[in-house]
Design a protein around this motif. Structure first.
Motif, short mmCIF file in Angstrom:
data_model
loop_
_atom_site.label_atom_id
_atom_site.label_comp_id
_atom_site.label_asym_id
_atom_site.label_seq_id
_atom_site.Cartn_x
_atom_site.Cartn_y
_atom_site.Cartn_z
N GLU A 271 0.82 -1.21 0.00
CA GLU A 271 0.00 0.00 0.00
C GLU A 271 0.85 1.26 0.00
O GLU A 271 0.50 2.26 -0.63
CB GLU A 271 -0.93 -0.01 1.21
CG GLU A 271 -2.05 -1.03 1.14
CD GLU A 271 -2.95 -0.80 -0.05
OE1 GLU A 271 -3.41 0.35 -0.24
OE2 GLU A 271 -3.19 -1.76 -0.81
N GLY A 272 1.98 1.22 0.69
CA GLY A 272 2.85 2.39 0.72
C GLY A 272 3.42 2.70 -0.65
O GLY A 272 3.46 3.86 -1.08
N GLU A 273 3.86 1.67 -1.36
CA GLU A 273 4.40 1.88 -2.70
C GLU A 273 3.32 2.34 -3.66
O GLU A 273 3.58 3.16 -4.56
CB GLU A 273 5.04 0.59 -3.21
CG GLU A 273 6.34 0.23 -2.50
CD GLU A 273 7.00 -0.99 -3.11
OE1 GLU A 273 6.47 -1.51 -4.12
OE2 GLU A 273 8.05 -1.43 -2.59
N LYS A 274 2.10 1.82 -3.48
CA LYS A 274 1.01 2.25 -4.36
C LYS A 274 0.70 3.72 -4.15
O LYS A 274 0.49 4.48 -5.12
CB LYS A 274 -0.23 1.40 -4.11
CG LYS A 274 -1.39 1.73 -5.05
CD LYS A 274 -2.57 0.79 -4.86
CE LYS A 274 -3.11 0.85 -3.44
NZ LYS A 274 -4.32 0.03 -3.25
N ALA A 275 0.70 4.16 -2.89
CA ALA A 275 0.44 5.57 -2.61
C ALA A 275 1.54 6.44 -3.19
O ALA A 275 1.28 7.52 -3.74
CB ALA A 275 0.33 5.78 -1.10
N ALA A 276 2.80 5.98 -3.09
CA ALA A 276 3.92 6.73 -3.66
C ALA A 276 3.79 6.82 -5.17
O ALA A 276 4.08 7.87 -5.78
CB ALA A 276 5.24 6.07 -3.28
N THR A 277 3.34 5.76 -5.80
CA THR A 277 3.14 5.79 -7.26
C THR A 277 2.08 6.81 -7.63
O THR A 277 2.24 7.56 -8.60
CB THR A 277 2.75 4.39 -7.76
OG1 THR A 277 3.79 3.46 -7.47
CG2 THR A 277 2.48 4.41 -9.25
N MET A 278 1.00 6.87 -6.85
CA MET A 278 -0.09 7.79 -7.18
C MET A 278 0.34 9.25 -7.12
O MET A 278 -0.18 10.08 -7.86
CB MET A 278 -1.28 7.55 -6.26
CG MET A 278 -1.99 6.23 -6.50
SD MET A 278 -3.54 6.05 -5.58
CE MET A 278 -4.58 7.26 -6.39
N VAL A 279 1.30 9.57 -6.27
CA VAL A 279 1.76 10.96 -6.18
C VAL A 279 3.00 11.19 -7.04
O VAL A 279 3.71 12.19 -6.88
CB VAL A 279 2.03 11.37 -4.72
CG1 VAL A 279 0.76 11.25 -3.89
CG2 VAL A 279 3.16 10.54 -4.10
#
Length: 638
Positions: free
Chosen positions: A504-512
């Motif tokens: 989830e952390g990497e996915k959030a980083a990808t989104m930003v």
């Protein structure tokens, strides 16, 4: 002939004869000429000796001239033609196999034979019918020497030479058909072969000098063959060097190499604009010849970068190659064979001169390297490519940068389509938030609508919504915007890269726009174009039916109309009320900005972005430093 064989040294190739060629000579003994056996050995021995490079033995089978002169004349044929191979066979290729190859009348005879010469880089094989006279001397048949044995049209005292006539290089034009090239001072650097006291010394020195220029060098061996085969009394251009671009190489060459000549010219070779895309010309060094291939040779002036390289064959065409018989005074007396070349073709680009000028002016004077790409959303045409301070690199197409919060265009589209959000969804924008154990920080703002937080480039607001979609969905939406896909573009470009998030952390980083996401300005200009038009279209930079592989462009991708309407609202709000406000020169401007710090090779770097559109014009600006990219966009749009 294979490239491997062409690359062998000339000294070996000129003496090479295949078993098939020798077999042709021996086999002919059993044809219709069997009745003339008594003359056949003389013909056979002469042709075989000539073929294998035993010129003294060939001359020993002749009468009517000094044997040393005969051997010298035969030995020079391959050099005068820069030939890769010489094949001789008794009889005439394609003739009736039962026809007599030798006709005898008492103590005289006439023999027919076939000649096939591989001219290597100079063109297709040259085939013709040869003939020789023989007479019986002391009971033995001898070949009566004449230069016409080498070629029926060759007269006493003449030599063979290869003349390569290159057509004038075609222009690269803008979308209106106007030239993208300015006249520039240049030097034609070459030699007059007959004036060289030591051709090998001159050409070895030239090759060594070019080797110092960026590690590239001319192929001295092949260049030597080209010079020896050229008309001795005519100036042979070996390269064209632009005064401004090749100043250091010109300085090294001028006055330092015996026999090297310089001729001043003015030619349309300097790019008017977008030089990193249009490209330059330079000498055909060994490595560059591997890129462009035949029929270009060492010493030719070819495209070495950009469109000039990619469209070399279109722009240069191919030379007309002729074999001529030439008198000692340098006068050509007869063209023995000619192979017409291909005419050059103009290459038209999609660059719009008005948009290009605006792009260049917007970046001019910036304190940091910067790149700008403008495209037409309705078509995918690239209208402007501008690079400032990039040291000749086309970072507008090939730069690798994290997009930061400009990636919100992709992420918001995914949330609007699959996550159930709308621009009016209430969100929070704390100064710090943690998602999946990863911390995100930004300037804090009070709770508001999602569109307002996106307009303010609120990283935490977007990161907190990452749980609404899965990683597979996010990657699929990025692909619909062309990121990381094969566009079918004919010039080098970085289409972007998005790694599959593991948590989830990497996915959030990808989104930003962090977490290893990388894009080029061109990739983001296409994202802005898709947001404006509702359809992602692949980019293209060439116009016209003569452009190869135009049909191989990636297919267009239609985006959901409802989510596009939501996306347009977000981008319009950002330009009116958010971080992109400085770009809002009129009501048509929409877009987003970002400032991102990232690590590259252990060094901290910055990139400031504007990504947006105005009417049927989409643009991405990447500045390698901290500043308001929206102001630059405003200057461009204004």
């Amino acid at each position: 002939m294979s490239k491997t064989n062409r690359d062998r040294t000339r000294s070996v190739r000129r003496r090479a004869i295949s078993l098939a060629a020798c077999g042709a000579l021996v086999a002919s003994l059993t044809t219709g000429c069997f009745a003339e056996r008594s003359a056949m050995p003389a013909v056979r021995d002469f042709l075989i000796a000539w073929s294998v490079g035993n010129y003294e033995a060939a001359a020993g089978n002749t009468v009517g001239a000094d044997e040393k002169q005969v051997a010298d004349a035969l030995s020079k044929v391959s050099a005068q033609l820069d030939a890769a191979s010489l094949r001789l066979s008794i009889g005439v290729l394609g003739a009736d196999p039962d026809a007599a190859a030798i006709v005898k009348e008492g103590d005289t005879a006439q023999a027919s034979f076939s000649v096939k010469i591989d001219l290597g880089e100079n063109g297709r094989p040259w085939e013709y019918k040869g003939h020789m006279n023989l007479k019986r001397v002391g009971g033995h048949w001898k070949v009566v020497w004449s230069p016409s044995i080498i070629n029926p049209k060759l007269q006493p005292g003449q030599r063979l030479a290869v003349v390569s006539e290159e057509p004038e290089r075609a222009l690269i034009t803008d979308t209106n058909g106007k030239s993208m090239l300015n006249p520039a001072r240049a030097y034609q650097v070459g030699v007059t072969p007959g004036k060289l006291q030591d051709p090998k010394k001159t050409l070895d020195a030239l090759a060594k000098a070019t080797e110092m220029d960026g590690g590239r060098r001319l192929d001295a061996e092949r260049l030597h063959g080209r010079v020896l085969s050229a008309p001795p009394q005519e100036f042979l251009p070996l390269m064209t060097l632009q005064a401004a671009t090749h100043a250091r190489l010109i300085q090294r060459l001028h006055g330092n190499i015996p026999g090297l000549e310089f001729r001043d010219i003015v030619a349309p070779i300097a790019p008017k604009a977008a030089p990193e895309l249009i490209g330059t010309l330079g000498p055909a060094t060994s490595d560059r010849l591997q890129e462009v291939g035949a029929p270009y040779q060492p010493g030719d002036t070819i495209g070495v970068s950009g469109v000039q390289l990619l469209m070399q064959r279109n722009l240069a065409g191919t030379p007309t190659v002729s074999v001529v018989a030439q008198d000692p005074n340098g006068q050509r007396t007869a063209t023995l064979k000619s192979w017409p070349g291909e005419q050059p073709k103009e290459v038209q680009t999609t660059l719009d001169p008005g948009v290009q000028v605006a792009a260049d002016q917007a970046l001019n004077g910036l304190p940091f390297p910067a790149s700008l790409v403008a495209v037409r959303p309705a078509t995918g045409e690239v209208l402007a490519v501008s690079n400032h301070g990039t040291k000749g690199e086309n970072r507008a197409f090939e730069g690798h940068y994290p997009p930061g919060m400009t990636f919100q265009i992709v992420s918001a589209q995914a949330l609007f389509t699959h996550g159930g959000l709308t621009p009016a969804t209430e969100t929070s924008c704390p100064g710090t938030t943690a998602v999946g154990g990863k911390n995100f920080t930004t300037k804090a703002y009070e709770d508001s609508k999602f569109t307002n937080h996106l307009a303010l480039s609120c990283k935490t607001a977007l990161a907190q919504q990452s749980g609404k979609i899965d990683g597979k969905t996010l990657l699929a939406e990025a692909a619909r915007f062309g990121i990381g896909q094969d566009w079918g573009l004919q010039v080098p470009a970085f289409t972007g890269a998005v790694s599959s998030p593991d948590n989830e952390g990497e996915k959030a980083a990808t989104m930003v726009g962090e977490g290893g996401v990388e894009v080029s300005p061109l990739a983001m200009a296409l994202v802005a174009a898709a947001a404006q038009a509702g359809t992602w279209r692949p980019p293209y930079v060439f116009k016209g039916n003569d452009v190869p592989n135009a049909e191989q462009r990636a297919p267009a991708q239609n985006l959901p109309s409802e989510s596009i309407a939501n996306l347009k609202e977000v981008l319009d709000n950002s330009a009116r009320n958010g971080t992109a406000k400085a770009a809002h020169v009129d009501s048509e401007v929409a877009g987003v900005t970002s400032f991102t710090t990232y690590n590259e090779g252990g060094n901290s770097k910055n990139v400031s972005w504007f990504v947006g559109s105005k009417g049927d014009l989409a643009v991405a600006i990447a500045i390698e430093g901290q500043m308001d990219a929206a102001q630059v966009a405003g200057a461009f749009f204004g």
